[in-house]
Design a protein around this motif. Sequence first.
Motif, PDB file in Angstrom:
ATOM      1  N   ASP A  22      12.199  -9.456   1.589  1.00 21.58           N
ATOM      2  CA  ASP A  22      12.172  -8.218   0.799  1.00 21.58           C
ATOM      3  C   ASP A  22      10.957  -7.365   1.176  1.00 21.58           C
ATOM      4  OD1 ASP A  22      13.033  -6.403  -1.041  1.00 21.58           O
ATOM      5  OD2 ASP A  22      12.465  -7.565  -2.811  1.00 21.58           O
ATOM      6  N   ARG A  23      10.994  -6.111   0.714  1.00 22.91           N
ATOM      7  CA  ARG A  23       9.865  -5.197   0.887  1.00 22.91           C
ATOM      8  C   ARG A  23       9.256  -4.867  -0.474  1.00 22.91           C
ATOM      9  NH1 ARG A  23       9.311  -2.618   5.851  1.00 22.91           N
ATOM     10  NH2 ARG A  23      10.931  -3.207   7.363  1.00 22.91           N
ATOM     11  N   VAL A  24       8.000  -4.493  -0.468  1.00 25.88           N
ATOM     12  CA  VAL A  24       7.285  -4.176  -1.709  1.00 25.88           C
ATOM     13  C   VAL A  24       7.813  -2.872  -2.289  1.00 25.88           C
ATOM     14  CG1 VAL A  24       5.036  -3.730  -2.747  1.00 25.88           C
ATOM     15  CG2 VAL A  24       5.218  -5.316  -0.806  1.00 25.88           C
ATOM     16  N   SER A  25       8.149  -2.906  -3.574  1.00 20.12           N
ATOM     17  CA  SER A  25       8.570  -1.688  -4.267  1.00 20.12           C
ATOM     18  C   SER A  25       7.651  -1.445  -5.462  1.00 20.12           C
ATOM     19  CB  SER A  25      10.025  -1.812  -4.747  1.00 20.12           C
ATOM     20  OG  SER A  25      10.143  -2.822  -5.732  1.00 20.12           O
ATOM     21  N   LEU A  26       7.667  -0.244  -5.983  1.00 17.36           N
ATOM     22  CA  LEU A  26       6.774   0.125  -7.087  1.00 17.36           C
ATOM     23  C   LEU A  26       7.002  -0.767  -8.301  1.00 17.36           C
ATOM     24  CD1 LEU A  26       4.617   2.060  -8.156  1.00 17.36           C
ATOM     25  CD2 LEU A  26       6.449   3.620  -8.832  1.00 17.36           C
ATOM     26  N   SER A  27       8.260  -1.127  -8.578  1.00 22.16           N
ATOM     27  CA  SER A  27       8.563  -1.934  -9.757  1.00 22.16           C
ATOM     28  C   SER A  27       8.076  -3.376  -9.620  1.00 22.16           C
ATOM     29  CB  SER A  27      10.067  -1.925 -10.035  1.00 22.16           C
ATOM     30  OG  SER A  27      10.782  -2.531  -8.965  1.00 22.16           O
ATOM     31  N   ASN A  28       7.705  -3.804  -8.406  1.00 20.55           N
ATOM     32  CA  ASN A  28       7.167  -5.156  -8.212  1.00 20.55           C
ATOM     33  C   ASN A  28       5.746  -5.288  -8.754  1.00 20.55           C
ATOM     34  OD1 ASN A  28       8.563  -5.343  -4.853  1.00 20.55           O
ATOM     35  ND2 ASN A  28       9.504  -5.945  -6.785  1.00 20.55           N
ATOM     36  N   HIS A  42       0.444  -7.969  -4.021  1.00 21.63           N
ATOM     37  CA  HIS A  42       0.729  -6.686  -3.384  1.00 21.63           C
ATOM     38  C   HIS A  42      -0.013  -5.576  -4.136  1.00 21.63           C
ATOM     39  CE1 HIS A  42       3.749  -9.082  -1.421  1.00 21.63           C
ATOM     40  NE2 HIS A  42       4.398  -9.277  -2.552  1.00 21.63           N
ATOM     41  N   THR A  62      -0.467  -0.876  -4.485  1.00 15.99           N
ATOM     42  CA  THR A  62       0.172   0.423  -4.303  1.00 15.99           C
ATOM     43  C   THR A  62       0.193   0.840  -2.840  1.00 15.99           C
ATOM     44  OG1 THR A  62      -0.598   1.056  -6.514  1.00 15.99           O
ATOM     45  CG2 THR A  62       0.146   2.839  -5.058  1.00 15.99           C
ATOM     46  N   ILE A 117       3.306  -0.514  -0.698  1.00 12.88           N
ATOM     47  CA  ILE A 117       4.690  -0.189  -1.046  1.00 12.88           C
ATOM     48  C   ILE A 117       5.464   0.189   0.218  1.00 12.88           C
ATOM     49  CG2 ILE A 117       6.173   1.492  -2.234  1.00 12.88           C
ATOM     50  CD1 ILE A 117       4.080   1.589  -4.460  1.00 12.88           C
ATOM     51  N   GLY A 118       6.630  -0.422   0.373  1.00 12.98           N
ATOM     52  CA  GLY A 118       7.459  -0.181   1.547  1.00 12.98           C
ATOM     53  C   GLY A 118       7.247  -1.191   2.656  1.00 12.98           C
ATOM     54  N   LYS A 125       7.079  -7.884   2.322  1.00 12.96           N
ATOM     55  CA  LYS A 125       6.224  -8.657   1.419  1.00 12.96           C
ATOM     56  C   LYS A 125       5.408  -9.700   2.178  1.00 12.96           C
ATOM     57  CE  LYS A 125       8.772  -8.052  -2.896  1.00 12.96           C
ATOM     58  NZ  LYS A 125       9.521  -8.691  -4.000  1.00 12.96           N
TER      59      LYS A 125
END
Length: 255
Positions: free
Chosen positions: A64-70, A77, A79, A82-83, A86
């Motif tokens: 997966d990739r880092v998203s804001l909701s993570n 992780h 800010t 993000i994107g 992980k």
Amino acid sequence: MEALTPEEIERYRRHILLPEIGGAGQQALKNARVMVIGAGGLGAPVLLYLAAAGIGTLGFADDDRVSLSNLQRQVIHNTGTIGEEKTASAKKTIARLNPHVRVVTFEERFSSTWAHDHLNTFDLLIDGSDNFDTRYMAADAAERARIPLVTGAVGRFDGSVTVLKPYESGADGVPGPTYRDLFPQKPPEGLVPACAETGVIGALTGVIGTLMAMEAIKLITGIGEPLVGRLLLYDALSARFDTIRYKRRQPKAAE
């Protein structure tokens, strides 16, 4: 066996001062190779605390990739990542925290094929996944590889942790329980919704993930009593811990 350097001795001084750990225990942590499934809610605190503890080699798999909701719970992780994948984000954080840790990343989901190809190079498996398919797969793979499994789960305000070593027998000669002794069948689809649907309090993943890291340290150093045959339950709203004991299920006698 690579000896602890003077810098490492200073870094881990608070561990080494503990008679239960000492230099030998810290050396065992340095020699350990630990594999973690997932760099998300549970994997984040597991990876952070094991890296800080001086685990020599930390492997982890995540596609997966880092998203804001993570970021409300996946504290490895930030800010700025993000994107990013992980695995890459977590690797950079670990490097900043402890450059003595060797990191091995796998940009893929944990699978039976992966386990067949790689798991025998690790001493311990930690399952921080969020679905039953992976939990059963991880339990089967760890049993085949004859390595301990630390597995945890969270949902809304509740969490659980247990340790599996079904390839070993207790003092009574009975083999330790398997994951299927605890959960004989996978719940029907939709019965246990994901946190993306129901939500989860962020700090809960920290509580459960840190407990998982503690169990891993106990297993590696040989101290204390790991949660083998015991499921530790945590209710965050009532601030209550409970323990359920479980055993290997005996096969039914033929009629």
